[in-house]
Design an enzyme around this catalytic site. Structure first.
Site, mmCIF file in Angstrom:
data_model
loop_
_atom_site.group_PDB
_atom_site.id
_atom_site.type_symbol
_atom_site.label_atom_id
_atom_site.label_comp_id
_atom_site.label_asym_id
_atom_site.label_seq_id
_atom_site.Cartn_x
_atom_site.Cartn_y
_atom_site.Cartn_z
ATOM 1 C CB ALA A 240 -1.057 -0.063 1.244
ATOM 2 C CG ASP A 241 5.265 2.969 0.909
ATOM 3 O OD1 ASP A 241 5.183 3.649 2.193
ATOM 4 O OD2 ASP A 241 6.103 3.359 0.372
ATOM 5 C CB ILE A 242 2.568 6.412 -2.413
ATOM 6 C CG1 ILE A 242 1.055 6.479 -1.897
ATOM 7 C CG2 ILE A 242 2.617 7.192 -3.690
ATOM 8 C CD1 ILE A 242 0.232 5.677 -2.820
ATOM 9 C CD1 TRP A 282 10.009 3.420 -0.191
ATOM 10 C CD2 TRP A 282 10.698 2.008 1.465
ATOM 11 N NE1 TRP A 282 8.827 3.105 0.499
ATOM 12 C CE2 TRP A 282 9.325 2.197 1.349
ATOM 13 C CE3 TRP A 282 11.262 1.110 2.190
ATOM 14 C CZ2 TRP A 282 8.471 1.371 2.412
ATOM 15 C CZ3 TRP A 282 10.541 0.279 3.105
ATOM 16 C CH2 TRP A 282 9.212 0.660 3.177
#
Length: 289
Positions: A240-242, A282
Site C-alpha cells: 500500500a506504500d506509494i 525506496w
C-alpha cells in the site's frame, strides 16, 4: 565514558545509512565525520550514544561511545543498525531475481531500525496518509515540545507524557483531529498497560497484525511499517506504500502504478527478504549514496 570498537561482516554501507537517516530532521548526523548520535533509554537512563564509521564497505568497523551500560548499549546499537544480519547472504539471494541490478546497486545497505518500538509506532501513526516532509514537521513539533534535549540530541516523549496531552494541544501543532486522537489514544493504551510493545515483539507477524488492527487509527500500512522499522522483520512487502508502487512502476517500466496482483507476481522470488527488496525500491527513488 567508554568507547568500544565493533567489527562486523561486510558489505555494509554506513554512508548510505547516514544519508537515508538525514531525511529525518531530528537525527543528529555529521556526514563529514561519518557519525550519528542517537538517543537511547537503558534501564530508564537517558544516554546519548555516538556511532562513528571507521572501516570500509567490505570491512565495516565502528566506534561506539557512551557513558554507561556498555553491554546493553552495544546490544541495542547492534539491533538498531542490524550488525548481526548477513547482507552478503541477501546479495546472493537476489542475484537470480528480477531486481538483481537494483539489489546490486544497493548491496550492503541495511534495514536500519527506529531507535525504539514506541518511537517507531508514533512515527508510523503520524506519517500515515501524509507526505514525508509534513509528517517529519509534525513529528519534530511534537518531540521538541514534549520531548527532552540531552547534549543536542532529542529524546521522544514517553507514552505516559503523550497520553496526558489534550487533543487540542496537537491540533494547535496542525495535527488533524483524528490524527491527534490516534496518537494520544494509542499512547494511553500503552501507558495504561492495555497494549505492550514488549509483548508484541515476541509474536509472529500475523499475531501482531490481528492485535493491532483492533486499535482505532492503526491499519495495514502502519502495522507493516512498524514490523519493518520497529521490529526488523525481514519478509514484509508494504504494497500500500506509494513509494513502493512508484519504484516498481519505474523499475519495471510500467505505464501506470501496479495493482496488488501485479506486485504479488513481480515479487515472486524475493522472499524471504521482501523487506530488503522494499528497502532497495525506496532507495531507488532517493538520492543515491
Amino acid at each position: 565514558m567508554w568507547t568500544e570498537t565493533v567489527i562486523t561482516e561486510g558489505p555494509y554501507r554506513f554512508e548510505s545509512v547516514l544519508h537515508r537517516l538525514t531525511l529525518d530532521p531530528l537525527n543528529q548526523i555529521d556526514l563529514e565525520a561519518n557519525t550519528i548520535r542517537i538517543p537511547m533509554y537503558v534501564h530508564n537512563h537517558k544516554q546519548v550514544v555516538t556511532i562513528k564509521g571507521v572501516g570500509t564497505i567490505e570491512a565495516p568497523e565502528f566506534e561506539v561511545t557512551s557513558d554507561q551500560y556498555k553491554e546493553e548499549t552495544l546490544n541495542e546499537v547492534a539491533r538498531i543498525f542490524q550488525w548481526n544480519v548477513s547482507l552478503k547472504e541477501m546479495a546472493k539471494h537476489f542475484e537470480a531475481t528480477n531486481i538483481a541490478k537494483l539489489a546490486k546497486d544497493h548491496e550492503g545497505t541495511p534495514l536500519v531500525l527506529d531507535m525504539n518500538p514506541y518511537l517507531s509506532l508514533l512515527k508510523c501513526i503520524i506519517h500515515q496518509q501524509l507526505n514525508m516532509s509534513f509528517a517529519f514537521t509534525l513529528t519534530k513539533r511534537l518531540v521538541q515540545t514534549y520531548g527532552e534535549e540531552v547534549d543536542g540530541v532529542w529524546f521522544y516523549p514517553l507514552p505516559e507524557k503523550v497520553a496526558s496531552l489534550a487533543y487540542s494541544e496537537l491540533r494547535d501543532m496542525q495535527f488533524s483531529q483524528r490524527k491527534a486522537e490516534y496518537v494520544i489514544d494509542t499512547s494511553r493504551l500503552l501507558a495504561e498497560g492495555q497494549l505492550s510493545l514488549d509483548e508484541l515483539v515476541t509474536m509472529n507477524d500475523e499475531e501482531i497484525q490481528e492485535k493491532l488492527m483492533k486499535i482505532r487509527g492503526i491499519g495495514q500500512w502502519t502495522i507493516q511499517n512498524l514490523l519493518l522499522f520497529g521490529f526488523g522483520r525481514q519478509n514484509l512487502f508494504p504494497k500500500a506504500d506509494i513509494g513502493i508502487q512508484n519504484a516498481i512502476k519505474k523499475h519495471f517500466n510500467l505505464d501506470q502504478k501496479p495493482t496488488y496482483e501485479q506486485m504479488d507476481e513481480l515479487s515472486k522470488g524475493w522472499s524471504p527478504y521482501l523487506s530488503y527488496a522494499s528497502l532497495y525500491l525506496w532507495r531507488s527513488l532517493e538520492t543515491k549514496q
